[in-house]
Design an enzyme around this catalytic site. Sequence first.
Site, PDB file in Angstrom:
ATOM      1  N   GLU A  50      64.030  17.971  57.342  1.00  0.00           N
ATOM      2  CA  GLU A  50      64.168  19.352  56.864  1.00  0.00           C
ATOM      3  C   GLU A  50      65.061  19.464  55.636  1.00  0.00           C
ATOM      4  OE1 GLU A  50      63.150  19.549  61.261  1.00  0.00           O
ATOM      5  OE2 GLU A  50      64.583  18.406  60.041  1.00  0.00           O
ATOM      6  N   PHE A 112      66.920  26.541  74.584  1.00  0.00           N
ATOM      7  CA  PHE A 112      66.549  25.281  73.945  1.00  0.00           C
ATOM      8  C   PHE A 112      66.288  25.498  72.455  1.00  0.00           C
ATOM      9  CE2 PHE A 112      63.117  22.247  72.736  1.00  0.00           C
ATOM     10  CZ  PHE A 112      63.864  21.077  72.835  1.00  0.00           C
ATOM     11  N   MET A 473      80.934   5.954  42.415  1.00  0.00           N
ATOM     12  CA  MET A 473      81.899   6.919  41.898  1.00  0.00           C
ATOM     13  C   MET A 473      83.178   6.924  42.729  1.00  0.00           C
ATOM     14  SD  MET A 473      82.483   8.903  39.387  1.00  0.00           S
ATOM     15  CE  MET A 473      81.053   9.611  38.590  1.00  0.00           C
TER      16      MET A 473
END
Length: 565
Positions: A50, A112, A473
């Site tokens: 998603e 749920f 980085m």
Amino acid sequence: MQISGAQMVIEALIAEGVETVFGYPGGAIMNVYDEIYKQNKFQHILTRHEQAAVHAAEGYSKASGKVGVSMITSGPGFTNAVTGLADAYMDSIPLVVISGQVPMSLIGTDAFQEIDAVGISRSCTKHNYLVTDAKDLPRILKEAFYIARTGRPGPVHVDIPKDVTAQIAEFDYDVALDLETYKPHVNGNPRQIKKAMEAIANAKRPLFYLGGGIINSNAAYEVRDLVHTTGIPAVETFMARGTLSYDDSLLIGMLGMHGSYAANMAMSETDLVIALGARFDDRVTGKLSEFAKNAAVIHVDIDPASISKLVNANYPIVGDVKNVVNEMLKLSSMVDSNNYEQWRETIENFAELHPLTFHEDSENIKPQWVVKRVGELLGDDANISTDVGQHQMWAAQFYPFTRPRQFISSGGLGTMGFGFPAAMGVKAAVPEKTSINFTGDGSILMNCQELMTAVEKKLPVINIILNNNFLGMVRQWQTLFYDKRHSETDLSVQPDFVKLAEAFGGIGYRVSTKEEFDAALKEAVEKNIVAFIDVKVERFENVMPMVPSGGSLFNMMLLEKKESK
């Protein structure tokens, strides 16, 4: 007509001209997916996560200028998507994200896959809705698209309980929009615009500060006209890359933490900042008290809350950048470009003193070389997406951008895992251009499951992995500021990226020489399927220049001179 709530969602998307939806089904949104199965007006791209669905919608929106759409289910489906919502919110990307929710009777019962989606999304969306009655759906969906694309763009979340998608009600999409508290101010105050142009005419060292709002407003070509008409030099933020073409003589370069020496020094020496669609982000300003401290500020922005939020604006102008720039162009005869010759010469001297460059290496491939080489080989024929890290900064610094919406990246939130799914959205939006994703060996693993989406839906994204076996980085900061204590940033244990790509049905290349890279890129473009090009680059290369966090723009860490052997 009387139709179900699920059918209303489909009819609204068709009415809005939506061509592509990115999503992932589940129980609470199943009624809507059943209607998707029955229609043929838009394509649905099934991502494998998603988060990737929302990032893909972001890439689609950034590349096309349209509202991106994604669809997800309740509970973990929604929580997976929150990062994408937050990313879009930070970068002002117009999205409509539709989520399923448990039936109304189960809300608040810990059912749920129940989660308070509206409560969670409130802080990272421009607006959100919980739909409690199907009769409200046409109005809400029409408002959602309108709010997403107008004013300062942003993501809008619509949460629909499953029983609401089953309800039958009247569908009328011609309903009039009546948002009393939402009236974006799109036209700048004429008196303020005239005062701003007078200030420009009287300035000795004016500087255009170009922000991402220019891209969002589709104002890049108007801004180009204004820059050239006035002869005033310009700096771009990371989000504004491509506003001016890379070879424009008035473009100094990118501003900020990893901006060029000339751009940062110009901002430090200017006497008038002309900020167009920029929000004075901390990565741009550095130490606020030292930022352009001898300059007056013109600030043009669609969002009144952004003006004088961080830097006081002497000439505040609330309005759409495109509209305001067009009004400024009408008054541009007030400005004599010859007045700025000495200022332009000063900036040229800055550029000559410390040009944006890197040290070539005959033994190792430098990551900057890879970015430049892709620019030489593909140039305007490619759209460039990135993940987040060193590779992202090198792409912004060294790729020869020629147009707006050519550069797609995660700015404000800095989301690793953004690049690959975004590049799929870019390819879906602009299929005629090659879709390149510059990524790192850390970022690419965060959404590598999208190889399956790219193979199934024939989205031939070329992922160029600048592989230094580090979280680059973070390693750079550890090297510079933590006495080289590389805590949990060594990625020496990594998968075989060639086999990983092949396992999903894509193609992989392992590259260790410049000749191998050229051949791999050429073949990847020709084969036109999703690809990983794993490029072994110099491990300890740093992104330079660099302004340390909280430092002043004029106190940059610069590339050290290369010692002669």
